[in-house]
Design a protein around this motif. Structure first.
Motif, short mmCIF file in Angstrom:
data_model
loop_
_atom_site.label_atom_id
_atom_site.label_comp_id
_atom_site.label_asym_id
_atom_site.label_seq_id
_atom_site.Cartn_x
_atom_site.Cartn_y
_atom_site.Cartn_z
N ILE A 178 1.01 -1.31 0.19
CA ILE A 178 0.13 0.10 -0.10
C ILE A 178 0.78 1.42 -0.20
O ILE A 178 1.85 1.45 0.94
N THR A 179 0.72 2.11 -0.90
CA THR A 179 1.51 3.25 -1.10
C THR A 179 1.05 4.31 -0.85
O THR A 179 -0.17 4.75 -1.45
N LEU A 180 1.39 5.10 0.06
CA LEU A 180 1.04 6.53 0.53
C LEU A 180 1.87 7.75 -0.09
O LEU A 180 3.08 7.77 0.11
N GLY A 181 0.95 8.51 -0.91
CA GLY A 181 1.80 9.65 -1.40
C GLY A 181 2.27 10.61 -0.06
O GLY A 181 1.20 10.72 0.47
N THR A 213 11.32 -0.40 9.81
CA THR A 213 11.82 -0.10 8.13
C THR A 213 13.09 0.07 8.30
O THR A 213 13.86 0.26 9.22
N GLU A 214 13.88 -0.29 7.08
CA GLU A 214 15.21 -0.11 6.76
C GLU A 214 15.58 1.34 6.56
O GLU A 214 16.67 1.83 6.26
N GLY A 215 14.54 1.96 6.52
CA GLY A 215 14.77 3.58 6.11
C GLY A 215 14.55 3.84 4.53
O GLY A 215 13.89 2.92 3.75
N ASP A 227 7.28 -2.76 7.35
CA ASP A 227 6.55 -3.59 7.56
C ASP A 227 5.57 -3.65 8.16
O ASP A 227 5.29 -2.94 9.28
N LEU A 228 4.27 -4.03 7.77
CA LEU A 228 2.85 -4.19 8.25
C LEU A 228 2.55 -5.53 9.09
O LEU A 228 2.54 -5.75 10.24
N GLN A 229 2.52 -6.50 8.05
CA GLN A 229 2.58 -7.93 8.73
C GLN A 229 3.02 -8.64 7.42
O GLN A 229 3.24 -8.34 6.43
N PRO A 230 3.02 -10.14 7.62
CA PRO A 230 3.66 -11.10 6.61
C PRO A 230 2.85 -10.89 5.47
O PRO A 230 1.67 -10.91 5.08
N GLY A 231 3.76 -10.42 4.35
CA GLY A 231 3.25 -10.36 3.20
C GLY A 231 2.64 -8.93 2.68
O GLY A 231 2.28 -8.80 1.65
N LEU A 232 2.87 -8.04 3.74
CA LEU A 232 2.36 -6.54 3.28
C LEU A 232 3.10 -5.40 3.75
O LEU A 232 3.55 -5.49 5.14
N ARG A 233 3.22 -4.46 3.06
CA ARG A 233 4.19 -3.64 3.30
C ARG A 233 3.58 -2.20 3.01
O ARG A 233 2.60 -2.13 2.18
N LEU A 234 3.89 -0.83 3.71
CA LEU A 234 3.26 0.20 3.77
C LEU A 234 4.52 1.10 2.91
O LEU A 234 5.63 0.97 3.37
N ALA A 235 4.53 1.68 1.61
CA ALA A 235 5.52 2.43 1.12
C ALA A 235 4.94 3.60 1.39
O ALA A 235 3.88 4.19 0.93
N LEU A 236 6.24 4.61 1.42
CA LEU A 236 5.92 5.99 1.66
C LEU A 236 6.64 6.67 0.60
O LEU A 236 7.98 6.35 0.27
N TRP A 237 6.16 7.24 -0.51
CA TRP A 237 6.84 7.45 -1.72
C TRP A 237 6.10 9.28 -1.89
O TRP A 237 5.15 9.39 -1.84
N PRO A 238 7.10 9.95 -2.22
CA PRO A 238 6.70 11.26 -2.54
C PRO A 238 5.52 11.51 -3.62
O PRO A 238 5.59 10.96 -4.62
N ARG A 239 4.73 12.43 -3.41
CA ARG A 239 3.54 12.51 -4.31
C ARG A 239 3.76 12.86 -5.69
O ARG A 239 3.61 12.24 -6.73
N ALA A 240 5.11 13.81 -5.77
CA ALA A 240 5.24 14.16 -7.16
C ALA A 240 6.19 13.13 -7.82
O ALA A 240 5.96 12.76 -9.07
N SER A 241 6.83 12.01 -7.04
CA SER A 241 7.19 10.98 -7.89
C SER A 241 6.43 10.11 -8.10
O SER A 241 6.35 9.25 -9.52
N ILE A 242 5.11 9.82 -7.41
CA ILE A 242 4.05 8.78 -8.06
C ILE A 242 3.53 9.50 -9.37
O ILE A 242 3.25 8.90 -9.91
#
Length: 139
Positions: free
Chosen positions: A8-11, A30-32, A47-62
């Motif tokens: 799940i990626t959040l801008g 997180t590894e940073g 890391d959220l739960q096994p098999g699921l990660r949260l990504a933080l990515w700049p809105r401009a990059s998305i």
């Protein structure tokens, strides 16, 4: 299509600030930030739960990656639900989020369907629901 979500990626507007909120404030592992050597590549995976990660990515990059213009924030487009085992756990999550810098937009209270829930927004306006649902057997 098999329903399978792995990321799940959040801008975000400020990647470092978002990382501090989720890592330091909420305690997500997180590894940073990785990918800083690439234009529009800097991202943090949590890391959220096994098999699921949260990504933080700049809105401009998305926007750049998708080939879309960057649009205004809209917190009512999506909510992230964090189900917990009790009403007291909802209160703890809400307090922790607020202490980390979240804005409580709806204090936790009994719901019309028999549960207990509250809403907060992260520093980028993403809407989270902390919820106890008795039908989910403790999360």
């Amino acid at each position: 299509m098999q329903p399978r979500i792995t990321v799940i990626t959040l801008g975000v507007d400020n990647l470092e600030a978002a990382l501090r909120f989720y890592r330091d404030g909420l305690g997500f592992h997180t590894e940073g930030i990785v990918g800083q050597e690439f234009e529009h590549g800097a991202v943090a995976f949590l890391d959220l739960q096994p098999g699921l990660r949260l990504a933080l990515w700049p809105r401009a990059s998305i926007a750049h990656d998708a080939g879309l213009p960057q649009s205004p924030r809209s917190p009512t487009e999506l909510t992230l639900g964090h189900n917990v085992a009790s009403r007291e756990d909802v209160d703890r999550v809400m307090s922790q989020a607020q202490a980390a810098g979240a804005t409580v937009v709806k204090a936790a209270n009994a719901t019309f369907w028999g549960g207990y829930a509250g809403y907060f927004q992260d520093p980028d306006g993403h809407l989270w629901e902390a919820v106890w649902n008795p039908a989910f057997n403790g999360s």
